[in-house]
Design a protein around this motif. Structure first.
Motif, PDB file in Angstrom:
ATOM      1  N   THR A   4       0.747  -1.073   0.183  1.00  0.00           N
ATOM      2  CA  THR A   4       0.087  -0.042  -0.126  1.00  0.00           C
ATOM      3  C   THR A   4       0.836   1.200   0.054  1.00  0.00           C
ATOM      4  N   ALA A   5       0.204   2.432  -0.340  1.00  0.00           N
ATOM      5  CA  ALA A   5       0.923   3.742  -0.216  1.00  0.00           C
ATOM      6  C   ALA A   5       1.537   3.920   1.226  1.00  0.00           C
ATOM      7  N   GLU A   6       0.815   3.785   2.263  1.00  0.00           N
ATOM      8  CA  GLU A   6       1.121   3.676   3.651  1.00  0.00           C
ATOM      9  C   GLU A   6       2.414   2.809   3.989  1.00  0.00           C
ATOM     10  N   ALA A   7       2.181   1.592   3.817  1.00  0.00           N
ATOM     11  CA  ALA A   7       3.393   0.483   3.950  1.00  0.00           C
ATOM     12  C   ALA A   7       4.462   0.807   3.029  1.00  0.00           C
ATOM     13  N   THR A   8       4.663   1.343   2.126  1.00  0.00           N
ATOM     14  CA  THR A   8       5.526   1.906   1.118  1.00  0.00           C
ATOM     15  C   THR A   8       6.175   3.088   1.756  1.00  0.00           C
ATOM     16  N   GLU A   9       5.413   4.105   2.273  1.00  0.00           N
ATOM     17  CA  GLU A   9       6.037   5.098   3.021  1.00  0.00           C
ATOM     18  C   GLU A   9       6.683   4.788   4.274  1.00  0.00           C
ATOM     19  N   THR A  10       6.073   3.909   5.037  1.00  0.00           N
ATOM     20  CA  THR A  10       6.802   3.456   6.404  1.00  0.00           C
ATOM     21  C   THR A  10       7.868   2.872   6.082  1.00  0.00           C
ATOM     22  N   LEU A  67      19.247  11.583   7.780  1.00  0.00           N
ATOM     23  CA  LEU A  67      18.568  11.829   6.421  1.00  0.00           C
ATOM     24  C   LEU A  67      17.296  12.547   6.638  1.00  0.00           C
ATOM     25  N   ASP A  68      17.269  13.940   6.303  1.00  0.00           N
ATOM     26  CA  ASP A  68      16.155  14.825   6.868  1.00  0.00           C
ATOM     27  C   ASP A  68      15.198  15.017   5.516  1.00  0.00           C
ATOM     28  N   VAL A  69      14.134  14.171   5.837  1.00  0.00           N
ATOM     29  CA  VAL A  69      13.100  14.259   4.348  1.00  0.00           C
ATOM     30  C   VAL A  69      12.627  15.578   4.326  1.00  0.00           C
ATOM     31  N   VAL A  70      12.541  15.876   3.233  1.00  0.00           N
ATOM     32  CA  VAL A  70      11.802  17.422   2.827  1.00  0.00           C
ATOM     33  C   VAL A  70      10.530  17.024   2.266  1.00  0.00           C
ATOM     34  N   THR A  71      10.458  16.363   1.427  1.00  0.00           N
ATOM     35  CA  THR A  71       9.054  15.872   0.882  1.00  0.00           C
ATOM     36  C   THR A  71       9.255  14.539   0.380  1.00  0.00           C
ATOM     37  N   LEU A  72       8.039  13.722   0.739  1.00  0.00           N
ATOM     38  CA  LEU A  72       7.988  12.355   0.588  1.00  0.00           C
ATOM     39  C   LEU A  72       6.687  11.923  -0.105  1.00  0.00           C
ATOM     40  N   ALA A  73       6.900  11.662  -1.351  1.00  0.00           N
ATOM     41  CA  ALA A  73       5.428  10.914  -1.974  1.00  0.00           C
ATOM     42  C   ALA A  73       5.287   9.570  -2.323  1.00  0.00           C
ATOM     43  N   ALA A  74       4.460   9.014  -1.943  1.00  0.00           N
ATOM     44  CA  ALA A  74       4.179   7.246  -1.893  1.00  0.00           C
ATOM     45  C   ALA A  74       2.912   7.047  -2.768  1.00  0.00           C
ATOM     46  N   LYS A  75       2.976   6.039  -3.510  1.00  0.00           N
ATOM     47  CA  LYS A  75       1.829   5.399  -3.843  1.00  0.00           C
ATOM     48  C   LYS A  75       2.241   3.603  -3.793  1.00  0.00           C
ATOM     49  N   PRO A  76       1.351   2.985  -4.141  1.00  0.00           N
ATOM     50  CA  PRO A  76       1.588   1.483  -3.767  1.00  0.00           C
ATOM     51  C   PRO A  76       2.855   1.130  -4.584  1.00  0.00           C
ATOM     52  N   GLY A  77       4.015   0.636  -3.870  1.00  0.00           N
ATOM     53  CA  GLY A  77       5.206   0.114  -4.651  1.00  0.00           C
ATOM     54  C   GLY A  77       5.982   0.995  -5.193  1.00  0.00           C
ATOM     55  N   LEU A  78       5.898   2.352  -4.677  1.00  0.00           N
ATOM     56  CA  LEU A  78       6.898   3.403  -5.198  1.00  0.00           C
ATOM     57  C   LEU A  78       6.786   4.656  -4.224  1.00  0.00           C
ATOM     58  N   ALA A  79       8.001   5.337  -4.045  1.00  0.00           N
ATOM     59  CA  ALA A  79       8.195   6.396  -3.207  1.00  0.00           C
ATOM     60  C   ALA A  79       9.256   7.314  -3.882  1.00  0.00           C
ATOM     61  N   LEU A  80       8.962   8.588  -3.601  1.00  0.00           N
ATOM     62  CA  LEU A  80      10.006   9.624  -3.953  1.00  0.00           C
ATOM     63  C   LEU A  80      10.207  10.439  -2.904  1.00  0.00           C
ATOM     64  N   ALA A  81      11.558  10.673  -2.600  1.00  0.00           N
ATOM     65  CA  ALA A  81      11.968  11.230  -1.240  1.00  0.00           C
ATOM     66  C   ALA A  81      12.839  12.161  -1.753  1.00  0.00           C
TER      67      ALA A  81
END
Length: 130
Positions: A4-10, A67-81
């Motif tokens: 899920t997006a949530e699991a990917t982000e976590t 590692l200080d996250v500025v922006t994190l976008a996640a969808k199922p199976g993919l994250a951009l940080a």
């Protein structure tokens, strides 16, 4: 397992947090056995054994990592940080490096991790040649 997006982000946030605690097992546990880790200015590293060796070398070179996250976008199976990495060198110097990472996740593990950063900036600040 459903990525899920949530699991990917976590998964990605936990990976970043593990650097601060310098826990190599926690860092590497995020990856699939056949994962690819690519610091894009240099050649990719394939497989968890080789990834572990590279990460251990980084831990040996730095006494602190954040590692200080500025922006994190996640969808199922993919994250951009988008983040800023802060390292304290074993010899006392400091590195502050803007980075953007792309994480491909499959079955709850990072399958591909690509980091994009200014290699010359990293080498100038750290004194290392990648």
């Amino acid at each position: 397992m459903t990525d899920t997006a949530e699991a990917t982000e976590t998964l990605v946030r936990d990976f970043f947090d593990a650097w601060q605690t310098r826990d190599l097992d926690a860092i590497c546990s995020a990856f699939a056995d056949d994962a690819v880790c690519h610091n894009v200015p240099v050649d990719p590293v394939v497989g968890i054994t080789a990834i572990r060796e590279i990460f251990q070398a980084f831990l040996n070179a730095f006494t602190e990592a954040k590692l200080d996250v500025v922006t994190l976008a996640a969808k199922p199976g993919l994250a951009l940080a988008e983040r800023v990495d802060y390292f304290t060198l074993t010899g006392g110097g400091k590195v502050e490096l803007p980075v953007t990472g792309v994480f491909e996740v499959e079955n709850g593990k990072i399958k591909r991790f690509s980091d994009y950063f200014d290699l010359a900036d990293f080498e100038r600040q750290s004194g290392f040649k990648l």
